[in-house]
Write a protein that holds these residues in place. Structure first.
Motif, PDB file in Angstrom:
ATOM      1  N   UNK A   1     119.282   7.697   8.273  1.00 21.87           N
ATOM      2  CA  UNK A   1     120.337   8.700   8.222  1.00 21.87           C
ATOM      3  C   UNK A   1     120.796   9.129   9.613  1.00 21.87           C
ATOM      4  N   UNK A   2     120.124   8.637  10.667  1.00 20.14           N
ATOM      5  CA  UNK A   2     120.514   8.943  12.038  1.00 20.14           C
ATOM      6  C   UNK A   2     121.155   7.709  12.650  1.00 20.14           C
ATOM      7  N   UNK A   3     122.373   7.856  13.174  1.00 14.42           N
ATOM      8  CA  UNK A   3     123.003   6.720  13.825  1.00 14.42           C
ATOM      9  C   UNK A   3     122.404   6.578  15.218  1.00 14.42           C
ATOM     10  N   UNK A   4     121.803   5.414  15.458  1.00 18.44           N
ATOM     11  CA  UNK A   4     121.180   5.147  16.755  1.00 18.44           C
ATOM     12  C   UNK A   4     121.373   3.674  17.074  1.00 18.44           C
ATOM     13  N   UNK A   5     121.716   3.396  18.346  1.00 20.22           N
ATOM     14  CA  UNK A   5     121.903   2.018  18.793  1.00 20.22           C
ATOM     15  C   UNK A   5     121.094   1.798  20.059  1.00 20.22           C
ATOM     16  N   UNK A   6     120.452   0.648  20.149  1.00 21.72           N
ATOM     17  CA  UNK A   6     119.760   0.275  21.375  1.00 21.72           C
ATOM     18  C   UNK A   6     120.776  -0.081  22.450  1.00 21.72           C
TER      19      UNK A   6
ATOM     20  N   UNK B   1     119.476  17.540  14.379  1.00 20.30           N
ATOM     21  CA  UNK B   1     119.816  16.780  13.182  1.00 20.30           C
ATOM     22  C   UNK B   1     118.858  17.195  12.075  1.00 20.30           C
ATOM     23  N   UNK B   2     119.396  17.854  11.042  1.00 21.16           N
ATOM     24  CA  UNK B   2     118.630  18.244   9.856  1.00 21.16           C
ATOM     25  C   UNK B   2     117.356  18.993  10.216  1.00 21.16           C
ATOM     26  N   UNK B   3     117.504  20.022  11.051  1.00 20.47           N
ATOM     27  CA  UNK B   3     116.388  20.919  11.329  1.00 20.47           C
ATOM     28  C   UNK B   3     115.423  20.452  12.397  1.00 20.47           C
ATOM     29  N   UNK B   4     115.741  19.331  13.060  1.00 21.08           N
ATOM     30  CA  UNK B   4     114.869  18.847  14.129  1.00 21.08           C
ATOM     31  C   UNK B   4     115.712  18.508  15.352  1.00 21.08           C
ATOM     32  N   UNK B   5     115.080  18.631  16.522  1.00 17.56           N
ATOM     33  CA  UNK B   5     115.739  18.296  17.769  1.00 17.56           C
ATOM     34  C   UNK B   5     115.413  16.856  18.131  1.00 17.56           C
ATOM     35  N   UNK B   6     116.450  16.073  18.439  1.00 14.94           N
ATOM     36  CA  UNK B   6     116.263  14.665  18.785  1.00 14.94           C
ATOM     37  C   UNK B   6     116.845  14.366  20.164  1.00 14.94           C
ATOM     38  N   UNK B   7     116.157  13.469  20.859  1.00 13.21           N
ATOM     39  CA  UNK B   7     116.701  12.860  22.062  1.00 13.21           C
ATOM     40  C   UNK B   7     117.168  11.461  21.692  1.00 13.21           C
ATOM     41  N   UNK B   8     118.403  11.137  22.038  1.00 14.35           N
ATOM     42  CA  UNK B   8     118.986   9.839  21.703  1.00 14.35           C
ATOM     43  C   UNK B   8     119.124   9.045  22.993  1.00 14.35           C
ATOM     44  N   UNK B   9     118.185   8.155  23.213  1.00 13.59           N
ATOM     45  CA  UNK B   9     118.111   7.359  24.439  1.00 13.59           C
ATOM     46  C   UNK B   9     118.060   5.895  24.050  1.00 13.59           C
ATOM     47  N   UNK B  10     119.119   5.155  24.386  1.00 16.17           N
ATOM     48  CA  UNK B  10     119.219   3.757  23.989  1.00 16.17           C
ATOM     49  C   UNK B  10     118.167   2.850  24.583  1.00 16.17           C
ATOM     50  N   UNK B  11     117.384   3.325  25.568  1.00 15.81           N
ATOM     51  CA  UNK B  11     116.341   2.502  26.158  1.00 15.81           C
ATOM     52  C   UNK B  11     115.094   2.451  25.276  1.00 15.81           C
ATOM     53  N   UNK B  12     115.039   3.287  24.242  1.00 16.67           N
ATOM     54  CA  UNK B  12     113.891   3.286  23.329  1.00 16.67           C
ATOM     55  C   UNK B  12     114.259   2.630  22.002  1.00 16.67           C
ATOM     56  N   UNK B  13     113.252   2.419  21.170  1.00 15.09           N
ATOM     57  CA  UNK B  13     113.472   1.701  19.918  1.00 15.09           C
ATOM     58  C   UNK B  13     114.148   2.539  18.853  1.00 15.09           C
ATOM     59  N   UNK B  14     114.094   3.851  18.998  1.00 10.62           N
ATOM     60  CA  UNK B  14     114.694   4.729  18.008  1.00 10.62           C
ATOM     61  C   UNK B  14     114.869   6.121  18.560  1.00 10.62           C
ATOM     62  N   UNK B  15     115.426   7.028  17.767  1.00 13.46           N
ATOM     63  CA  UNK B  15     115.556   8.418  18.202  1.00 13.46           C
ATOM     64  C   UNK B  15     114.185   9.024  18.491  1.00 13.46           C
ATOM     65  N   UNK B  16     114.133   9.947  19.437  1.00 17.30           N
ATOM     66  CA  UNK B  16     112.877  10.601  19.795  1.00 17.30           C
ATOM     67  C   UNK B  16     112.876  12.006  19.200  1.00 17.30           C
ATOM     68  N   UNK B  17     111.953  12.247  18.269  1.00 22.41           N
ATOM     69  CA  UNK B  17     111.838  13.568  17.652  1.00 22.41           C
ATOM     70  C   UNK B  17     111.059  14.478  18.595  1.00 22.41           C
ATOM     71  N   UNK B  18     111.713  15.554  19.032  1.00 21.95           N
ATOM     72  CA  UNK B  18     111.114  16.415  20.054  1.00 21.95           C
ATOM     73  C   UNK B  18     110.500  17.689  19.496  1.00 21.95           C
ATOM     74  N   UNK B  19     111.145  18.297  18.500  1.00 23.40           N
ATOM     75  CA  UNK B  19     110.646  19.588  18.018  1.00 23.40           C
ATOM     76  C   UNK B  19     111.319  19.967  16.706  1.00 23.40           C
ATOM     77  N   UNK B  20     110.637  20.856  15.972  1.00 26.34           N
ATOM     78  CA  UNK B  20     111.237  21.485  14.805  1.00 26.34           C
ATOM     79  C   UNK B  20     112.121  22.633  15.278  1.00 26.34           C
ATOM     80  N   UNK B  21     113.192  22.871  14.536  1.00 17.87           N
ATOM     81  CA  UNK B  21     114.073  23.998  14.832  1.00 17.87           C
ATOM     82  C   UNK B  21     113.956  24.990  13.679  1.00 17.87           C
TER      83      UNK B  21
END
Length: 329
Positions: free
Chosen positions: A83-88, A178-198
């Motif tokens: 459900x999260x759009x992410x591209x490498x 995104x949906x109650x959580x904070x994400x870092x979107x960094x294309x150098x990683x394999x997927x979104x990075x979940x950082x914290x609950x909001x």
């Protein structure tokens, strides 16, 4: 950046190449417009103080520029969130547009219309894995042309190895809720990075600010090459909407207070209009090819015997500045 195989011309002339993008709100705002997206703009943030964020709300996402180092992610890399759009990132120099697109394509807000190009790209990539999405971005002609419209004319362009982290001196990443959580979107990683609950009653900006601050503090003392920008709703539209509400809907304000508020908002509208005009002028200058003028000027200075005296004078000033800095240290 690692350089090999010098190629004459600009990045736009080398098929498949993407140019470096300046970290500037006017550039990113015009990228948004060029993609066909309306209702959004980018603003620069100069400090991590809460007040610097407050007057820009709603802030839909943040774009952070930093000097790239091979570092572990600050949170959990998730690969099961379809459900999260992410591209490498598989294309050299594409991280600016990549960070911006990852914010826009995960955004659901009534102020913002993605437009035909971005909506079509999102639909096409929806069921693909992040790696394939990255390659699809590289083949998306409209997006690449808008990105490369900011290619600066140069005498030589150096080709780089696509997708190699060592090729990047500076790197853009995105942050958004995104949906109650904070994400870092960094294309150098394999997927979104979940950082914290909001939390339910928590402003996501209060969660992300200390995370960005901690990231900056991990660098060596004296490192100041950071830049933070906010993806926000079109400010002019917001102010114009507020004016319409004050004019046409009942308000607890007195007539005088209402007129004063309308006058203030109209001042803000004029400020935004002037800012857009300034952005257009600055971007025209960025795209203008000054190289023929510079080369002709150097040629004329050389032919009239003025070039070497200017060079020697500049060199002497450089020595004096270096000596002054040494004495200060």
């Amino acid at each position: 950046m690692a350089a090999e195989n010098p190629v004459a011309g600009t990045a736009e002339e080398v098929e498949g190449n993407w140019c470096l993008i300046e970290s500037d709100p006017g550039v990113f705002t015009e990228l948004i417009r060029g993609f066909g997206c309306t209702g959004a703009q980018v603003e620069e943030i100069w400090t991590l103080d809460a007040d610097a964020f407050h007057h820009l709300e709603p802030i839909h996402g943040l774009i952070f520029l930093f000097k790239w180092v091979d570092d572990k992610p600050a949170g959990r890399v998730v690969t099961d969130r379809s459900d999260i759009f992410f591209a490498r990132q598989v294309i050299s120099n594409a991280c600016a547009t990549q960070a911006l697109l990852c914010l826009l394509l995960n955004l659901r807000h009534s102020d913002i219309d993605l437009g035909q190009t971005l909506n079509g790209f999102k639909r096409f990539c929806q069921d693909l894995d992040p790696e394939t999405r990255g390659h699809c971005l590289g083949n998306e002609e409209k997006i690449r042309k808008v990105h490369n419209s900011f290619a600066r004319p140069v005498l030589f362009e150096f080709d780089t190895r696509p997708g190699s982290p060592d090729d990047y001196c500076y790197h853009f990443v995105g942050y958004m809720p995104i949906k109650g959580k904070l994400f870092e979107l960094d294309g150098m990683h394999e997927g979104p990075i979940e950082l914290a609950e909001i939390g339910q009653h928590q402003n996501w900006l209060d969660v992300v600010r200390p995370i960005i601050e901690a990231r900056m503090e991990r660098y060596s003392v004296g490192e100041i090459h950071f830049n933070l920008m906010a993806l926000v709703s079109d400010r002019q539209r917001c102010y114009e909407r507020q004016i319409q509400l004050l004019v046409h809907q009942p308000s607890p304000l007195s007539h005088a207070e209402r007129q004063s508020e309308i006058a203030t908002l109209r001042t803000f509208v004029k400020f935004e209009q002037e800012k857009k005009r300034r952005y257009r002028q600055e971007n025209i200058r960025r795209r203008h090819n000054y190289l023929p003028f510079i080369l002709e000027l150097l040629k004329q200075l050389g032919e009239t015997g003025q070039l070497m005296p200017i060079y020697e004078k500049a060199k002497q000033r450089a020595y004096q500045c270096q000596a002054y800095k040494s004495d200060k240290n």
